[in-house]
Scaffold this active site. Sequence first.
Site, PDB file in Angstrom:
ATOM      1  N   ALA A  75       4.308  -1.298  -3.738  1.00 50.19           N
ATOM      2  CA  ALA A  75       5.670  -0.861  -4.044  1.00 50.19           C
ATOM      3  C   ALA A  75       6.486  -1.884  -4.828  1.00 50.19           C
ATOM      4  O   ALA A  75       7.550  -1.547  -5.354  1.00 50.19           O
ATOM      5  CB  ALA A  75       6.404  -0.503  -2.755  1.00 50.19           C
ATOM      6  N   TYR A  76       6.023  -3.127  -4.916  1.00 52.57           N
ATOM      7  CA  TYR A  76       6.779  -4.140  -5.645  1.00 52.57           C
ATOM      8  C   TYR A  76       6.768  -3.802  -7.141  1.00 52.57           C
ATOM      9  O   TYR A  76       5.732  -3.883  -7.797  1.00 52.57           O
ATOM     10  CB  TYR A  76       6.200  -5.532  -5.421  1.00 52.57           C
ATOM     11  CG  TYR A  76       6.311  -6.024  -3.987  1.00 52.57           C
ATOM     12  CD1 TYR A  76       7.174  -5.422  -3.076  1.00 52.57           C
ATOM     13  CD2 TYR A  76       5.538  -7.095  -3.537  1.00 52.57           C
ATOM     14  CE1 TYR A  76       7.276  -5.872  -1.771  1.00 52.57           C
ATOM     15  CE2 TYR A  76       5.638  -7.551  -2.229  1.00 52.57           C
ATOM     16  CZ  TYR A  76       6.502  -6.941  -1.354  1.00 52.57           C
ATOM     17  OH  TYR A  76       6.592  -7.387  -0.061  1.00 52.57           O
ATOM     18  N   SER A  77       7.927  -3.408  -7.642  1.00 58.56           N
ATOM     19  CA  SER A  77       8.068  -2.961  -9.027  1.00 58.56           C
ATOM     20  C   SER A  77       7.063  -1.864  -9.346  1.00 58.56           C
ATOM     21  O   SER A  77       6.528  -1.792 -10.461  1.00 58.56           O
ATOM     22  CB  SER A  77       7.925  -4.143 -10.007  1.00 58.56           C
ATOM     23  OG  SER A  77       8.988  -5.055  -9.835  1.00 58.56           O
TER      24      SER A  77
END
Length: 342
Positions: free
Chosen positions: A54-56
């Site tokens: 989900a990071y970026s």
Amino acid sequence: MKYRTLGRTGIKVSPYCLGAMMFGAVGNPDHEDSVRIIHKALDAGINFVDTADAYSQGESEEIVGKALKGRRDHVVLATKAHLPMGDDPNQRGNSRRWIVRALEDSLRRLGTDHVDLFQMHRPDPDTDVEETLSALTDLVRAGKVRAIGSSTFPASAVVEAQWVSERRGLERFRAEQPPYSILNRGIEREVLPLCERYGMGALVWSPLAGGLLTGRYRKGRTADTHRSAFGFKHMSDERRLDAVEQLVVVAEEAGMTLTHMATAFAIAHPGVTSAIIGPRTEDHLDDLLAGAETVLDDAVLDRIDEVVAPGTDVGALDMAYAPPAIEHARLRRRLPEDRPAA
């Protein structure tokens, strides 16, 4: 770096874990610069890297994959799944359907055939933990995952998962990733002792309390930082800012920066394996690495205890997990007609 064992897995990791949340659109969109930061951390002896799908929206994993080309065998690589990765309601959560797909996507972005630690980013009340552990067990047996873990699970969920693993003969969580800092010490009551009891590594996030323990956020001052643009409520919590003012004095009198004191505090607890540091720039990393040899003596730790008592939280991080029973009013309020005592 003095390496520590991740729980009882036998895997040796550095006390600092490089968190990759700030690599990508949310933090540093320059891939080449982000790769340089990762390489500098590895050259300094950090061998533990933590990211998440989900990071970026996957960009962080892509950057980490670029940085680890030719160096993968010497890095303990961790990633996570659970948070939404699209509008489809099945592109999230801890179901077998999703986590098998999520891992395949992560492996492709990371450019590797396995991860050393695959973590469930948050609990999923809609999915039986046995369903999750069964799928994770299959991924371990397929050689795509070396160890599994949880992130921000309450103590009760950690225990339930351990019991289900034992009773069903499934792989068990070998690590937990909770928030932990001088301002948020609640996990000292149950979560960290549980990690020690079950031989789980503790990979703690936000040792700088979401930026408050950098010294750049002070009472009566407006901080012009990257994080301030996100409008986090915990940055302006008066109780937290009052504690920061006291901690600044403790650090100054001890002859160290607040950042170094906060990071050293996080790895001083015997139940903590590694603290996640999340630099966005090379200067941030340099500052954090400069404090790697900082050791807090008992006198400093006692003074910290006076500011924030052991096992207590001063306010809460905006991104902290709130169980459904707390988050949804309907689960803690009877229907109006059922409320009278007579």
